[in-house]
Design a protein around this motif. Structure first.
Motif, PDB file in Angstrom:
ATOM      1  N   ILE A 106      11.204   3.090  11.462  1.00 51.51           N
ATOM      2  CA  ILE A 106      11.920   1.861  10.922  1.00 51.51           C
ATOM      3  C   ILE A 106      10.586   1.266   9.946  1.00 51.51           C
ATOM      4  O   ILE A 106      11.624   0.780   8.781  1.00 51.51           O
ATOM      5  N   GLU A 107       9.876   1.927   9.983  1.00 49.79           N
ATOM      6  CA  GLU A 107       8.387   1.485   8.534  1.00 49.79           C
ATOM      7  C   GLU A 107       8.505   2.150   7.947  1.00 49.79           C
ATOM      8  O   GLU A 107       8.533   2.229   6.500  1.00 49.79           O
ATOM      9  N   THR A 147       7.637   4.395  20.953  1.00 52.92           N
ATOM     10  CA  THR A 147       6.491   4.519  18.537  1.00 52.92           C
ATOM     11  C   THR A 147       7.457   4.803  18.402  1.00 52.92           C
ATOM     12  O   THR A 147       7.067   4.668  17.138  1.00 52.92           O
ATOM     13  N   ARG A 187       9.934   3.214  15.605  1.00 48.82           N
ATOM     14  CA  ARG A 187       8.993   2.080  15.413  1.00 48.82           C
ATOM     15  C   ARG A 187       8.421   2.898  13.786  1.00 48.82           C
ATOM     16  O   ARG A 187       8.461   2.086  12.592  1.00 48.82           O
ATOM     17  N   LEU A 188       8.019   4.048  14.304  1.00 50.44           N
ATOM     18  CA  LEU A 188       7.423   4.581  12.991  1.00 50.44           C
ATOM     19  C   LEU A 188       9.085   5.019  11.667  1.00 50.44           C
ATOM     20  O   LEU A 188       8.933   5.138  10.881  1.00 50.44           O
ATOM     21  N   ARG A 193      11.687   1.435   6.107  1.00 55.91           N
ATOM     22  CA  ARG A 193      11.100   0.023   4.780  1.00 55.91           C
ATOM     23  C   ARG A 193      10.383   0.397   3.978  1.00 55.91           C
ATOM     24  O   ARG A 193      10.338  -0.338   3.033  1.00 55.91           O
ATOM     25  N   GLN A 194       9.250   1.152   4.033  1.00 60.34           N
ATOM     26  CA  GLN A 194       8.282   1.498   3.000  1.00 60.34           C
ATOM     27  C   GLN A 194       9.783   2.136   1.649  1.00 60.34           C
ATOM     28  O   GLN A 194       8.952   2.532   0.317  1.00 60.34           O
ATOM     29  N   ASP A 221       3.914  13.225   7.456  1.00 59.87           N
ATOM     30  CA  ASP A 221       4.550  12.216   8.229  1.00 59.87           C
ATOM     31  C   ASP A 221       5.784  12.521   8.420  1.00 59.87           C
ATOM     32  O   ASP A 221       6.730  12.818   7.581  1.00 59.87           O
TER      33      ASP A 221
END
Length: 285
Positions: free
Chosen positions: A19-20, A13, A16-17, A23-24, A264
């Motif tokens: 990477i996201e 997890t 993945r967080l 990306r943002q 975050d």
């Protein structure tokens, strides 16, 4: 142009967080599975940053040493991984800095372990010097149990030949996990369980916990003693004050992220890593 690499062994997890979050932010971010490559290789160079996100300490440390030799900035640096990856190294560093922690001792024989426990008083906790997720921990309530567990450890090989013994602390069903990014405490959670091991990886539940000024001050002292750009600190809240239990240099953080804390964490890690690409030629300590 400089780039942030994320080297990982399993896409959890947390990865993945990250990477996201990258990306943002539209930053130059490249995930790399470590099992698909040999090391050293031609990936990255001076000015690039590597997030070392392998699951095992040995892989992370070896990876950091390899890419640092090519000029990459690693998060965390290999010397910080070495401190955090070994509970004996962590405890001695905290002790030198005068940071409160549970009483601890090291034994190299059954006789030494018995002497440690006699001086501390039962119960005590035996921990492998290298390990995570609360694995191979043993709460020992009496001499008979200590003799049995120590005999087993001493026959399991060199990894268990130095026996780390810590005074058991009654934490009343919870401990605190605090996250430090770039030297700044950013979040804390309370990990609760009916079991004496409260790790979320072992079924503990997470609740948000406020970062008081007192706690922030202690966490900054921990960062000064250990170094690094990303730490997770496990603490006990006792009637006589805070005790630092462990310091993690490559932590999982999904329970400290988002809905539970409103922080975050992944985004702050990515921001910190990207800002480090601007420090070409500088080490991160």
């Amino acid at each position: 142009m400089a780039k942030v690499f994320m080297f990982y062994s399993r896409l959890r997890t947390e990865e993945r967080l990250l990477i996201e979050a990258a990306r943002q932010r539209q930053i130059h971010f490249e995930p790399v599975v470590v099992s698909d490559r040999m090391w050293p290789n031609e990936i990255g160079g001076k000015g690039d940053v590597a997030l070392c996100r392998c699951i095992g300490h040995v892989q992370n440390h070896a990876l950091a040493l390899t890419v640092e030799a090519r000029g990459l900035i690693t998060i965390n640096p290999s010397n910080v991984m070495e401190i955090c990856g070994n509970k004996i190294s962590t405890s001695t560093r905290l002790s030198t800095a005068g940071i409160p922690q549970p009483d601890y001792a090291i034994a190299f024989s059954l006789e030494g372990a018995l002497e440690c426990a006699q001086k501390m008083g039962y119960p005590v906790v035996l921990k492998p010097p290298v390990g995570s997720w609360g694995r191979l921990l043993a709460k020992v309530n009496d001499r008979d149990a200590l003799e049995a567990i120590t005999e087993h450890k001493l026959h399991l090989g060199s990894q268990h030949s130095a026996i780390y013994i810590q005074k058991y602390i009654d934490k009343k069903g919870f401990d605190i996990r605090a996250t430090i990014i770039g030297g700044i405490p950013v979040s804390a959670i309370r990990r609760c369980s009916d079991h004496w091991i409260t790790n979320t990886a072992r079924g503990g539940t997470a609740q948000s916990y406020p970062l008081s000024d007192e706690l922030k001050k202690l966490l900054k002292q921990v960062h000064e003693a250990i170094g690094g750009m990303m730490l997770a600190v496990d603490l006990f809240e006792t009637d006589s004050g805070w005790l630092v239990n462990e310091v993690n240099g490559q932590p999982e953080f999904r329970s400290s992220q988002g809905d539970i804390t409103g922080v975050d964490v992944a985004g702050q890690i990515v921001d910190m890593a990207w800002s480090a690409t601007c420090k070409e030629g500088e080490g991160v300590v």
